[in-house]
Design an enzyme around this catalytic site. Structure first.
Site, PDB file in Angstrom:
ATOM      1  N   PRO A   4      52.255  39.695  47.780  1.00  0.00           N
ATOM      2  CA  PRO A   4      51.527  39.187  46.616  1.00  0.00           C
ATOM      3  C   PRO A   4      51.663  37.666  46.532  1.00  0.00           C
ATOM      4  CG  PRO A   4      52.914  41.039  46.006  1.00  0.00           C
ATOM      5  CD  PRO A   4      53.281  40.658  47.415  1.00  0.00           C
ATOM      6  N   HIS A   5      50.541  36.987  46.343  1.00  0.00           N
ATOM      7  CA  HIS A   5      50.574  35.535  46.223  1.00  0.00           C
ATOM      8  C   HIS A   5      49.364  35.060  45.433  1.00  0.00           C
ATOM      9  CE1 HIS A   5      48.084  36.293  49.768  1.00  0.00           C
ATOM     10  NE2 HIS A   5      47.506  35.136  49.540  1.00  0.00           N
ATOM     11  N   GLY A   6      49.476  33.916  44.843  1.00  0.00           N
ATOM     12  CA  GLY A   6      48.378  33.333  44.083  1.00  0.00           C
ATOM     13  C   GLY A   6      47.294  32.774  44.982  1.00  0.00           C
TER      14      GLY A   6
END
Length: 60
Positions: free
Chosen positions: A55-57
């Site tokens: 998960p990452h922006g």
């Protein structure tokens, strides 16, 4: 970021059946700790390439 990397948010030797299940478990831990909302988990990008999903922006 230190609140995201506490011992409560590090899971070792967890058995999952898919990448999606791993992301769901990690996301649930972040929601349960109050670090993010469930809505954030639904829109966050996870693709990193070469079979890796984290998960990452994004810039969006």
């Amino acid at each position: 970021m230190s609140e995201l990397f506490s011992n409560d948010n590090i899971f070792l030797n967890v058995n999952v059946n898919s990448q999606n299940e791993a992301i769901e478990k990690a996301g649930k831990a972040l929601v349960d700790s109050g670090a993010v909302t469930d809505a954030y988990i639904q829109v966050v990008s996870t693709f990193m390439g070469n079979g890796l999903a984290i998960p990452h922006g994004t810039d969006d």
